[in-house]
Motif scaffolding. Structure first.
Motif, PDB file in Angstrom:
ATOM      1  N   ASP A  22      19.487 -19.830   3.809  1.00 24.00           N
ATOM      2  CA  ASP A  22      20.646 -18.987   4.105  1.00 24.00           C
ATOM      3  C   ASP A  22      20.287 -17.520   4.315  1.00 24.00           C
ATOM      4  O   ASP A  22      21.168 -16.664   4.372  1.00 24.00           O
ATOM      5  N   CYS A  23      19.010 -17.222   4.432  1.00 22.14           N
ATOM      6  CA  CYS A  23      18.581 -15.841   4.657  1.00 22.14           C
ATOM      7  C   CYS A  23      18.560 -15.545   6.158  1.00 22.14           C
ATOM      8  O   CYS A  23      17.807 -16.190   6.903  1.00 22.14           O
ATOM      9  N   PRO A  24      19.356 -14.606   6.632  1.00 19.19           N
ATOM     10  CA  PRO A  24      19.405 -14.341   8.081  1.00 19.19           C
ATOM     11  C   PRO A  24      18.079 -13.872   8.657  1.00 19.19           C
ATOM     12  O   PRO A  24      17.773 -14.157   9.818  1.00 19.19           O
ATOM     13  N   ILE A  25      17.293 -13.158   7.871  1.00 14.48           N
ATOM     14  CA  ILE A  25      16.003 -12.703   8.378  1.00 14.48           C
ATOM     15  C   ILE A  25      15.054 -13.890   8.551  1.00 14.48           C
ATOM     16  O   ILE A  25      14.333 -13.993   9.548  1.00 14.48           O
ATOM     17  N   CYS A  26      15.061 -14.817   7.599  1.00 14.91           N
ATOM     18  CA  CYS A  26      14.237 -16.026   7.744  1.00 14.91           C
ATOM     19  C   CYS A  26      14.627 -16.790   9.005  1.00 14.91           C
ATOM     20  O   CYS A  26      13.757 -17.208   9.787  1.00 14.91           O
ATOM     21  N   ASN A  27      15.914 -16.982   9.209  1.00 13.32           N
ATOM     22  CA  ASN A  27      16.361 -17.741  10.371  1.00 13.32           C
ATOM     23  C   ASN A  27      16.083 -17.007  11.673  1.00 13.32           C
ATOM     24  O   ASN A  27      15.831 -17.636  12.708  1.00 13.32           O
ATOM     25  N   ALA A  28      16.109 -15.686  11.636  1.00 13.92           N
ATOM     26  CA  ALA A  28      15.799 -14.913  12.832  1.00 13.92           C
ATOM     27  C   ALA A  28      14.336 -15.072  13.235  1.00 13.92           C
ATOM     28  O   ALA A  28      13.973 -14.888  14.406  1.00 13.92           O
ATOM     29  N   TYR A  29      13.477 -15.430  12.275  1.00 10.28           N
ATOM     30  CA  TYR A  29      12.048 -15.577  12.548  1.00 10.28           C
ATOM     31  C   TYR A  29      11.674 -16.964  13.064  1.00 10.28           C
ATOM     32  O   TYR A  29      10.499 -17.196  13.392  1.00 10.28           O
ATOM     33  N   VAL A  30      12.613 -17.884  13.148  1.00 10.16           N
ATOM     34  CA  VAL A  30      12.267 -19.251  13.551  1.00 10.16           C
ATOM     35  C   VAL A  30      11.514 -19.311  14.882  1.00 10.16           C
ATOM     36  O   VAL A  30      10.513 -20.034  14.994  1.00 10.16           O
ATOM     37  N   PRO A  31      11.926 -18.598  15.925  1.00 14.69           N
ATOM     38  CA  PRO A  31      11.147 -18.657  17.175  1.00 14.69           C
ATOM     39  C   PRO A  31       9.688 -18.249  16.983  1.00 14.69           C
ATOM     40  O   PRO A  31       8.782 -18.867  17.571  1.00 14.69           O
ATOM     41  N   GLU A  32       9.453 -17.250  16.142  1.00 13.91           N
ATOM     42  CA  GLU A  32       8.069 -16.836  15.888  1.00 13.91           C
ATOM     43  C   GLU A  32       7.337 -17.881  15.051  1.00 13.91           C
ATOM     44  O   GLU A  32       6.157 -18.153  15.291  1.00 13.91           O
ATOM     45  N   PHE A  33       8.025 -18.487  14.088  1.00 11.31           N
ATOM     46  CA  PHE A  33       7.405 -19.573  13.324  1.00 11.31           C
ATOM     47  C   PHE A  33       6.950 -20.691  14.262  1.00 11.31           C
ATOM     48  O   PHE A  33       5.843 -21.228  14.118  1.00 11.31           O
ATOM     49  N   ASN A  34       7.799 -21.043  15.217  1.00 11.05           N
ATOM     50  CA  ASN A  34       7.456 -22.107  16.160  1.00 11.05           C
ATOM     51  C   ASN A  34       6.268 -21.723  17.027  1.00 11.05           C
ATOM     52  O   ASN A  34       5.382 -22.540  17.297  1.00 11.05           O
ATOM     53  N   ARG A  35       6.236 -20.471  17.456  1.00  7.25           N
ATOM     54  CA  ARG A  35       5.102 -20.023  18.278  1.00  7.25           C
ATOM     55  C   ARG A  35       3.804 -20.067  17.474  1.00  7.25           C
ATOM     56  O   ARG A  35       2.749 -20.497  17.983  1.00  7.25           O
ATOM     57  N   TYR A  52      17.982 -25.548  13.195  1.00  9.64           N
ATOM     58  CA  TYR A  52      17.328 -24.386  13.792  1.00  9.64           C
ATOM     59  C   TYR A  52      16.116 -24.750  14.650  1.00  9.64           C
ATOM     60  O   TYR A  52      15.410 -23.864  15.114  1.00  9.64           O
ATOM     61  N   ASP A  53      15.886 -26.045  14.853  1.00 11.20           N
ATOM     62  CA  ASP A  53      14.761 -26.510  15.669  1.00 11.20           C
ATOM     63  C   ASP A  53      13.437 -25.951  15.143  1.00 11.20           C
ATOM     64  O   ASP A  53      12.624 -25.404  15.884  1.00 11.20           O
ATOM     65  N   ILE A  74       5.494 -11.308   8.134  1.00 12.64           N
ATOM     66  CA  ILE A  74       5.056 -11.971   9.362  1.00 12.64           C
ATOM     67  C   ILE A  74       4.602 -10.904  10.359  1.00 12.64           C
ATOM     68  O   ILE A  74       3.540 -11.015  10.962  1.00 12.64           O
ATOM     69  N   ASP A  75       5.417  -9.894  10.508  1.00 15.63           N
ATOM     70  CA  ASP A  75       5.115  -8.755  11.373  1.00 15.63           C
ATOM     71  C   ASP A  75       6.044  -7.618  10.963  1.00 15.63           C
ATOM     72  O   ASP A  75       6.716  -7.697   9.927  1.00 15.63           O
ATOM     73  N   ASP A  76       6.097  -6.554  11.769  1.00 16.42           N
ATOM     74  CA  ASP A  76       6.950  -5.404  11.409  1.00 16.42           C
ATOM     75  C   ASP A  76       8.271  -5.400  12.162  1.00 16.42           C
ATOM     76  O   ASP A  76       8.869  -4.352  12.401  1.00 16.42           O
ATOM     77  N   GLN A  77       8.745  -6.597  12.518  1.00 19.32           N
ATOM     78  CA  GLN A  77       9.994  -6.702  13.269  1.00 19.32           C
ATOM     79  C   GLN A  77      11.177  -6.100  12.525  1.00 19.32           C
ATOM     80  O   GLN A  77      12.087  -5.536  13.131  1.00 19.32           O
ATOM     81  N   PHE A  78      11.150  -6.193  11.193  1.00 20.02           N
ATOM     82  CA  PHE A  78      12.232  -5.641  10.386  1.00 20.02           C
ATOM     83  C   PHE A  78      11.713  -4.464   9.570  1.00 20.02           C
ATOM     84  O   PHE A  78      10.766  -4.601   8.799  1.00 20.02           O
ATOM     85  N   ALA A  79      12.368  -3.327   9.743  1.00 18.44           N
ATOM     86  CA  ALA A  79      12.012  -2.147   8.959  1.00 18.44           C
ATOM     87  C   ALA A  79      12.714  -2.159   7.613  1.00 18.44           C
ATOM     88  O   ALA A  79      12.307  -1.464   6.680  1.00 18.44           O
ATOM     89  N   GLY A  80      13.754  -2.948   7.506  1.00 21.97           N
ATOM     90  CA  GLY A  80      14.523  -3.071   6.278  1.00 21.97           C
ATOM     91  C   GLY A  80      15.655  -4.041   6.521  1.00 21.97           C
ATOM     92  O   GLY A  80      15.825  -4.561   7.634  1.00 21.97           O
TER      93      GLY A  80
END
Length: 207
Positions: A74-87, A120-121, A161-167
């Motif tokens: 249920d963490c929006p940041i985790c779910n936002a990273y799914v495309p990068e996880f897949n890559r 979330y595929d 994972i990377d610096d996509q999120f500053a906070g």
């Protein structure tokens, strides 16, 4: 798993079919060993998986690094990273890196993890951690947070994972630091990870 297969599964929709397809993902793992067994071999210990390992040496499995990505469904940041996880999974698995998602919700169940994976595929396999054994071994506190282990079981990288999120709620439009990728590239060629510890941004992992 390819996009066509994922779409087909989504159309079929029944839980039985989804679980069957999920379990089939473990078949390509080296020497037929499940991802949780590979984790045990690399890190040591036998917290909850079968004790019948096919090999006692990481090199026999052709594993050059093992990555655990700790998430909350249920963490929006985790779910936002799914495309990068897949890559990451698609790019590094064939290079000898085993990647595992570890959902660490306090009330997570196998069924919920499977549902979330297909919703979330998410293409990498997962390993539940009900006793927080992997959380403790990696020393992670935030989701998403990654831990990279060498074939000898050394923790060579832990952090974002990377610096996509500053906070929280502060997402950059351009990613300039690919910390996990850099750690994997260094590990694959036998070099020290340039920045072995970074601070993850996300949701606190429940105790």
């Amino acid at each position: 798993m390819g996009e066509g297969m994922s779409e087909e599964i989504s159309r079929r929709g029944t839980k039985a079919q989804r679980i069957h397809q999920f379990l089939a993902l473990f078949a390509p793992l080296r020497l037929g060993v499940s991802i949780c067994l590979i984790a045990i071999l690399l890190i040591g210990g036998q917290p909850s998986c079968s004790r019948n390992a096919a090999s006692s040496k990481a090199e026999d499995l052709d594993v050059k690094a093992s990555v655990f990505i700790f998430t909350l469904t249920d963490c929006p940041i985790c779910n936002a990273y799914v495309p990068e996880f897949n890559r990451l999974y698609e790019e590094f698995f064939d290079r000898g890196v085993n990647l595992v998602m570890v959902p660490v919700d306090s009330d997570i169940s196998f069924e919920r993890a499977v549902d979330h994976r297909f919703e979330y595929d998410i293409r990498m396999p997962f390993q539940l951690d009900p006793d927080r054994e992997w959380v403790k071994r990696a020393g992670v506190t935030t989701a998403p947070e990654a831990a990279v282990f060498s074939p000898s079981g050394d923790l060579v990288y832990r952090g974002r994972i990377d610096d996509q999120f500053a906070g929280l709620g502060k997402r950059r439009t351009v990613v300039t630091s690919h910390d996990l990728r850099d750690a994997l590239e260094a590990t694959l060629v036998g070099k020290p990870v340039p920045q072995p510890r970074t601070e993850a941004v996300g949701c606190p992992i429940p105790k």
